[in-house]
Write a protein that holds these residues in place. Structure first.
Motif, short mmCIF file in Angstrom:
data_model
loop_
_atom_site.label_atom_id
_atom_site.label_comp_id
_atom_site.label_asym_id
_atom_site.label_seq_id
_atom_site.Cartn_x
_atom_site.Cartn_y
_atom_site.Cartn_z
N GLY A 34 41.88 41.03 36.76
CA GLY A 34 40.50 40.79 36.32
C GLY A 34 40.26 41.38 34.95
N SER A 35 39.05 41.83 34.74
CA SER A 35 38.65 42.39 33.45
C SER A 35 39.17 43.83 33.35
N ALA A 36 39.98 44.09 32.34
CA ALA A 36 40.51 45.43 32.12
C ALA A 36 40.40 45.75 30.63
N PRO A 37 39.99 46.98 30.30
CA PRO A 37 39.79 47.32 28.89
C PRO A 37 41.05 47.39 28.04
N ARG A 38 42.21 47.67 28.65
CA ARG A 38 43.46 47.77 27.90
C ARG A 38 44.52 46.92 28.59
N PRO A 39 45.40 46.29 27.82
CA PRO A 39 46.44 45.43 28.41
C PRO A 39 47.60 46.23 28.97
N VAL A 40 48.42 45.56 29.78
CA VAL A 40 49.66 46.14 30.27
C VAL A 40 50.48 46.61 29.07
N GLY A 41 51.08 47.78 29.22
CA GLY A 41 51.89 48.35 28.14
C GLY A 41 51.14 49.35 27.29
N SER A 42 49.83 49.48 27.48
CA SER A 42 49.06 50.47 26.72
C SER A 42 49.46 51.88 27.17
#
Length: 110
Positions: A34-42
């Motif tokens: 869903g809505s997440a402030p930072r992408p995978v890998g942050s």
């Protein structure tokens, strides 16, 4: 806790801090829904004194991750943390955007 402002790349910060002999933990976003402030890998890098650089979410979620990192630095045992809108912890720490995130926190051993 103090945010470092010298270097902006969290992994470069981790390398520098470890080279200085500091205890270092790295938190990495490993999954989002869903809505997440930072992408995978942050990444968020935390040292034993509570200094940090980078971001895995924003707001109070990062405070919870930094707090967990202190335990991980002491024990050396990695941990996966999950925050989501249906989770009471998520509401307490401010993840009310409707998404969920999973964060791996691990100690960097030099």
């Amino acid at each position: 806790m103090q945010r470092s402002t010298d270097i902006l790349d969290p992994l470069a910060v981790a390398e520098t801090w470890a080279g200085e002999g500091r205890q270092v933990a790295i938190a990495t976003v490993i999954e989002t829904w869903g809505s997440a402030p930072r992408p995978v890998g942050s990444h968020l890098v935390i040292d034993g004194a509570g200094n940090f650089e980078g971001s895995v979410s924003g707001g109070c979620v990062e405070g919870a991750v930094i707090s967990e990192a202190a335990d991980i630095l002491e024990t050396g045992n990695p941990k996966i943390l999950e925050f989501g809108v249906a989770d009471e912890m998520a509401w307490r720490v401010g993840l009310s955007c409707g998404g969920r995130i999973r964060v791996l926190v691990e100690r960097v051993d030099g």
